[in-house]
Design a protein around this motif. Structure first.
Motif, mmCIF file in Angstrom:
data_model
loop_
_atom_site.group_PDB
_atom_site.id
_atom_site.type_symbol
_atom_site.label_atom_id
_atom_site.label_comp_id
_atom_site.label_asym_id
_atom_site.label_seq_id
_atom_site.Cartn_x
_atom_site.Cartn_y
_atom_site.Cartn_z
ATOM 1 N N LEU A 107 0.861 -1.168 0.000
ATOM 2 C CA LEU A 107 0.000 0.000 0.000
ATOM 3 C C LEU A 107 0.900 1.222 0.000
ATOM 4 N N SER A 108 0.556 2.205 -0.812
ATOM 5 C CA SER A 108 1.386 3.398 -0.930
ATOM 6 C C SER A 108 0.497 4.624 -0.857
ATOM 7 N N PHE A 109 0.954 5.651 -0.125
ATOM 8 C CA PHE A 109 0.205 6.901 -0.048
ATOM 9 C C PHE A 109 1.156 8.034 0.302
ATOM 10 N N ARG A 110 0.717 9.251 0.057
ATOM 11 C CA ARG A 110 1.550 10.434 0.283
ATOM 12 C C ARG A 110 1.323 10.992 1.683
ATOM 13 N N VAL A 111 2.423 11.477 2.277
ATOM 14 C CA VAL A 111 2.376 12.103 3.595
ATOM 15 C C VAL A 111 3.247 13.353 3.565
ATOM 16 N N SER A 112 3.120 14.182 4.603
ATOM 17 C CA SER A 112 3.972 15.365 4.697
ATOM 18 C C SER A 112 5.389 14.942 5.111
ATOM 19 N N LYS A 113 6.334 15.822 4.888
ATOM 20 C CA LYS A 113 7.726 15.533 5.218
ATOM 21 C C LYS A 113 7.886 15.297 6.723
ATOM 22 N N GLU A 114 7.183 16.101 7.530
ATOM 23 C CA GLU A 114 7.274 15.963 8.982
ATOM 24 C C GLU A 114 6.727 14.617 9.445
ATOM 25 N N MET A 115 5.586 14.199 8.856
ATOM 26 C CA MET A 115 4.991 12.921 9.233
ATOM 27 C C MET A 115 5.933 11.775 8.860
ATOM 28 N N LYS A 116 6.543 11.855 7.692
ATOM 29 C CA LYS A 116 7.468 10.810 7.260
ATOM 30 C C LYS A 116 8.646 10.705 8.220
ATOM 31 N N GLU A 117 9.199 11.848 8.642
ATOM 32 C CA GLU A 117 10.342 11.839 9.560
ATOM 33 C C GLU A 117 9.963 11.236 10.913
ATOM 34 N N GLU A 118 8.748 11.541 11.393
ATOM 35 C CA GLU A 118 8.296 10.981 12.669
ATOM 36 C C GLU A 118 8.134 9.461 12.582
ATOM 37 N N VAL A 119 7.568 8.992 11.495
ATOM 38 C CA VAL A 119 7.375 7.548 11.334
ATOM 39 C C VAL A 119 8.716 6.851 11.194
#
Length: 93
Positions: A57-69
């Protein structure tokens, strides 16, 4: 010690009665670890849960959310648990 033995090469010399000479060279490699890993590393990973994880599954997120994950210990498992929790809450409604 000759050059062949330093390189890990051994020779097999045979002289036959008809004058034919046979020379075979054998090259032996050292037992250094394979830099690309062991064959068992190429087997598919075992699923952590009871169901095999076969789809993506693929979806777009914000840069901040990606860094937190990405900062989590196990980001894929964190995402799976978060999505499952949201799906369970949606079912209860």
């Amino acid at each position: 010690m000759n050059l062949f033995s330093r390189l890990g090469i051994t020779t097999d010399l045979k002289v036959y009665s008809n004058g034919f000479v046979s020379i075979k060279l054998y090259l032996y490699f050292s037992t250094m670890p394979n830099p690309k890993g062991n064959p068992q590393n190429f087997e598919p990973a075992q699923p952590k849960g009871d169901k095999p994880l076969t789809d993506q599954l693929s979806f777009r997120v914000s840069k901040e959310m990606k860094e937190e994950v990405k900062a989590k210990d196990d980001p894929p498992e964190f995402c799976r648990q978060a999505i499952q929790k949201a799906l369970n809450e949606d079912k209860e409604k």
